[in-house]
Structures are given as structure tokens and as C-alpha cells.
Design a protein around this motif. Sequence first.
Motif, PDB file in Angstrom:
ATOM      1  N   ILE A  24       0.838  -1.205   0.000  1.00 42.14           N
ATOM      2  CA  ILE A  24       0.000   0.000   0.000  1.00 42.14           C
ATOM      3  C   ILE A  24       0.870   1.251   0.000  1.00 42.14           C
ATOM      4  CG2 ILE A  24      -1.661   1.334   1.359  1.00 42.14           C
ATOM      5  CD1 ILE A  24      -2.932  -1.368   2.084  1.00 42.14           C
ATOM      6  N   SER A  25       1.957   1.243   0.775  1.00 44.25           N
ATOM      7  CA  SER A  25       2.822   2.429   0.780  1.00 44.25           C
ATOM      8  C   SER A  25       3.484   2.631  -0.576  1.00 44.25           C
ATOM      9  CB  SER A  25       3.869   2.329   1.888  1.00 44.25           C
ATOM     10  OG  SER A  25       4.725   1.231   1.687  1.00 44.25           O
ATOM     11  N   LEU A  26       3.807   1.561  -1.273  1.00 47.29           N
ATOM     12  CA  LEU A  26       4.399   1.692  -2.606  1.00 47.29           C
ATOM     13  C   LEU A  26       3.372   2.122  -3.650  1.00 47.29           C
ATOM     14  CD1 LEU A  26       6.750  -1.434  -2.745  1.00 47.29           C
ATOM     15  CD2 LEU A  26       7.439   0.973  -2.612  1.00 47.29           C
ATOM     16  N   ASN A  27       2.161   1.602  -3.545  1.00 46.58           N
ATOM     17  CA  ASN A  27       1.144   1.878  -4.562  1.00 46.58           C
ATOM     18  C   ASN A  27       0.445   3.221  -4.409  1.00 46.58           C
ATOM     19  OD1 ASN A  27       1.424  -0.436  -6.182  1.00 46.58           O
ATOM     20  ND2 ASN A  27       0.297  -1.642  -4.692  1.00 46.58           N
ATOM     21  N   ILE A  28       0.132   3.603  -3.182  1.00 45.91           N
ATOM     22  CA  ILE A  28      -0.592   4.873  -3.018  1.00 45.91           C
ATOM     23  C   ILE A  28       0.181   5.905  -2.220  1.00 45.91           C
ATOM     24  CG2 ILE A  28      -2.846   3.767  -3.228  1.00 45.91           C
ATOM     25  CD1 ILE A  28      -3.186   4.224  -0.198  1.00 45.91           C
ATOM     26  N   GLY A  29       1.244   5.483  -1.547  1.00 44.66           N
ATOM     27  CA  GLY A  29       2.008   6.407  -0.723  1.00 44.66           C
ATOM     28  C   GLY A  29       1.315   6.664   0.604  1.00 44.66           C
ATOM     29  N   PHE A  30       1.906   7.553   1.367  1.00 40.67           N
ATOM     30  CA  PHE A  30       1.375   7.858   2.694  1.00 40.67           C
ATOM     31  C   PHE A  30       0.378   9.010   2.606  1.00 40.67           C
ATOM     32  CE2 PHE A  30       5.463   5.789   3.442  1.00 40.67           C
ATOM     33  CZ  PHE A  30       5.060   4.764   4.288  1.00 40.67           C
ATOM     34  N   VAL A  31      -0.801   8.664   2.141  1.00 40.70           N
ATOM     35  CA  VAL A  31      -1.881   9.647   1.990  1.00 40.70           C
ATOM     36  C   VAL A  31      -2.555   9.878   3.345  1.00 40.70           C
ATOM     37  CG1 VAL A  31      -2.277   9.102  -0.443  1.00 40.70           C
ATOM     38  CG2 VAL A  31      -3.520   7.848   1.313  1.00 40.70           C
ATOM     39  N   ASN A  33      -5.490   9.202   4.588  1.00 37.44           N
ATOM     40  CA  ASN A  33      -6.222   8.075   5.195  1.00 37.44           C
ATOM     41  C   ASN A  33      -5.470   6.750   5.035  1.00 37.44           C
ATOM     42  OD1 ASN A  33      -6.618   8.010   2.457  1.00 37.44           O
ATOM     43  ND2 ASN A  33      -8.751   7.361   2.581  1.00 37.44           N
ATOM     44  N   PHE A  34      -4.147   6.821   4.992  1.00 33.09           N
ATOM     45  CA  PHE A  34      -3.315   5.628   4.825  1.00 33.09           C
ATOM     46  C   PHE A  34      -3.620   4.568   5.876  1.00 33.09           C
ATOM     47  CE2 PHE A  34       0.405   3.109   5.906  1.00 33.09           C
ATOM     48  CZ  PHE A  34       0.757   2.574   4.673  1.00 33.09           C
ATOM     49  N   LEU A  35      -3.703   4.986   7.130  1.00 28.11           N
ATOM     50  CA  LEU A  35      -3.917   4.031   8.212  1.00 28.11           C
ATOM     51  C   LEU A  35      -5.225   3.266   8.053  1.00 28.11           C
ATOM     52  CD1 LEU A  35      -2.721   2.912  10.822  1.00 28.11           C
ATOM     53  CD2 LEU A  35      -3.967   4.691  12.052  1.00 28.11           C
ATOM     54  N   VAL A  36      -6.277   3.944   7.674  1.00 28.01           N
ATOM     55  CA  VAL A  36      -7.584   3.295   7.472  1.00 28.01           C
ATOM     56  C   VAL A  36      -7.497   2.292   6.319  1.00 28.01           C
ATOM     57  CG1 VAL A  36      -9.990   3.684   6.823  1.00 28.01           C
ATOM     58  CG2 VAL A  36      -8.853   5.233   8.415  1.00 28.01           C
ATOM     59  N   ILE A  37      -6.886   2.710   5.221  1.00 28.35           N
ATOM     60  CA  ILE A  37      -6.743   1.819   4.054  1.00 28.35           C
ATOM     61  C   ILE A  37      -5.900   0.611   4.418  1.00 28.35           C
ATOM     62  CG2 ILE A  37      -5.771   1.641   1.729  1.00 28.35           C
ATOM     63  CD1 ILE A  37      -6.426   4.668   1.432  1.00 28.35           C
ATOM     64  N   TRP A  38      -4.795   0.849   5.116  1.00 32.62           N
ATOM     65  CA  TRP A  38      -3.904  -0.246   5.491  1.00 32.62           C
ATOM     66  C   TRP A  38      -4.596  -1.233   6.428  1.00 32.62           C
ATOM     67  CZ3 TRP A  38      -0.505  -0.456  10.185  1.00 32.62           C
ATOM     68  CH2 TRP A  38       0.251  -1.629  10.211  1.00 32.62           C
ATOM     69  N   LEU A  39      -5.285  -0.740   7.452  1.00 35.00           N
ATOM     70  CA  LEU A  39      -5.957  -1.638   8.394  1.00 35.00           C
ATOM     71  C   LEU A  39      -7.061  -2.454   7.719  1.00 35.00           C
ATOM     72  CD1 LEU A  39      -6.098   0.601  11.577  1.00 35.00           C
ATOM     73  CD2 LEU A  39      -4.638  -1.388  11.161  1.00 35.00           C
ATOM     74  N   LYS A  40      -7.770  -1.851   6.782  1.00 33.81           N
ATOM     75  CA  LYS A  40      -8.803  -2.591   6.049  1.00 33.81           C
ATOM     76  C   LYS A  40      -8.161  -3.698   5.203  1.00 33.81           C
ATOM     77  CE  LYS A  40     -12.581  -2.040   2.801  1.00 33.81           C
ATOM     78  NZ  LYS A  40     -13.324  -1.127   1.949  1.00 33.81           N
ATOM     79  N   SER A  41      -7.102  -3.350   4.505  1.00 32.72           N
ATOM     80  CA  SER A  41      -6.397  -4.327   3.683  1.00 32.72           C
ATOM     81  C   SER A  41      -5.786  -5.430   4.547  1.00 32.72           C
ATOM     82  CB  SER A  41      -5.302  -3.623   2.878  1.00 32.72           C
ATOM     83  OG  SER A  41      -4.535  -4.551   2.164  1.00 32.72           O
ATOM     84  N   TRP A  42      -5.198  -5.034   5.658  1.00 33.08           N
ATOM     85  CA  TRP A  42      -4.569  -5.991   6.559  1.00 33.08           C
ATOM     86  C   TRP A  42      -5.604  -6.977   7.097  1.00 33.08           C
ATOM     87  CZ3 TRP A  42      -1.190  -4.330  11.349  1.00 33.08           C
ATOM     88  CH2 TRP A  42      -0.518  -5.430  11.854  1.00 33.08           C
ATOM     89  N   SER A  43      -6.750  -6.482   7.526  1.00 34.26           N
ATOM     90  CA  SER A  43      -7.760  -7.379   8.083  1.00 34.26           C
ATOM     91  C   SER A  43      -8.304  -8.343   7.029  1.00 34.26           C
ATOM     92  CB  SER A  43      -8.890  -6.586   8.738  1.00 34.26           C
ATOM     93  OG  SER A  43      -9.560  -5.805   7.777  1.00 34.26           O
ATOM     94  N   MET A  44      -8.508  -7.857   5.820  1.00 36.65           N
ATOM     95  CA  MET A  44      -8.989  -8.744   4.754  1.00 36.65           C
ATOM     96  C   MET A  44      -7.959  -9.814   4.413  1.00 36.65           C
ATOM     97  SD  MET A  44     -12.044  -8.063   4.008  1.00 36.65           S
ATOM     98  CE  MET A  44     -12.218  -8.957   2.487  1.00 36.65           C
ATOM     99  N   SER A  45      -6.701  -9.418   4.304  1.00 36.45           N
ATOM    100  CA  SER A  45      -5.668 -10.390   3.964  1.00 36.45           C
ATOM    101  C   SER A  45      -5.476 -11.389   5.091  1.00 36.45           C
ATOM    102  CB  SER A  45      -4.356  -9.686   3.617  1.00 36.45           C
ATOM    103  OG  SER A  45      -3.889  -8.918   4.703  1.00 36.45           O
ATOM    104  N   TYR A  46      -5.641 -10.949   6.333  1.00 35.13           N
ATOM    105  CA  TYR A  46      -5.507 -11.852   7.475  1.00 35.13           C
ATOM    106  C   TYR A  46      -6.600 -12.918   7.454  1.00 35.13           C
ATOM    107  CZ  TYR A  46      -4.906 -13.448  12.261  1.00 35.13           C
ATOM    108  OH  TYR A  46      -4.700 -14.226  13.373  1.00 35.13           O
TER     109      TYR A  46
END
Length: 77
Positions: A24-31, A33-46
Motif C-alpha cells: 500500500i505504501s508503494l502503490n498509493i504512498g502515505f496519503v 487516510n493511509f492508516l484506514v486503508i492499510w488496516l482494512k487491507s490488513w484485516s482482509m488479507s488476514y
Amino acid sequence: MRQKIAFAMIMGIITTGIISFTLISLNIGFVANFLVIWLKSWSMSYLIVIPAILLIGPKVQKLVDDMFKDTLTQEVD
């Protein structure tokens, strides 16, 4: 069996966290709402990786055991 589940859960947390954060940091950078996007992605992948580790893990372990079976018997001789 409890050890396998615990292993899958801990490895799942670590690996999905690292991979999702990196991609996510490589694809969209540290925007903003980065934390929200990352946590959503992390939970789905988990949620995806835990069953995968539990179902695929034993097959991979058997494959690795078979690959190195000859090596182990040669070392003993």
C-alpha cells in the motif's frame, strides 16, 4: 493442533501486516487516510491467509520433507 492454529495466527499477523503495509505504501504512498486503508487491507488479507496456512501448510511441509528426504538419509550414512 492448537500449536498449528497459534502458529498460523501469529505468522498471519506478521506476514500480512508487512506485505500489506509495503504494497500500500508503494502503490498509493502515505496519503491522509493511509492508516484506514492499510488496516482494512490488513484485516482482509488476514482473514484469507489463516485458512490458507492451515489448509496449504501441511501439503507444503510434506513437499519439503519429500524434497529433503534423500538429503537427510545421505547425511546419516
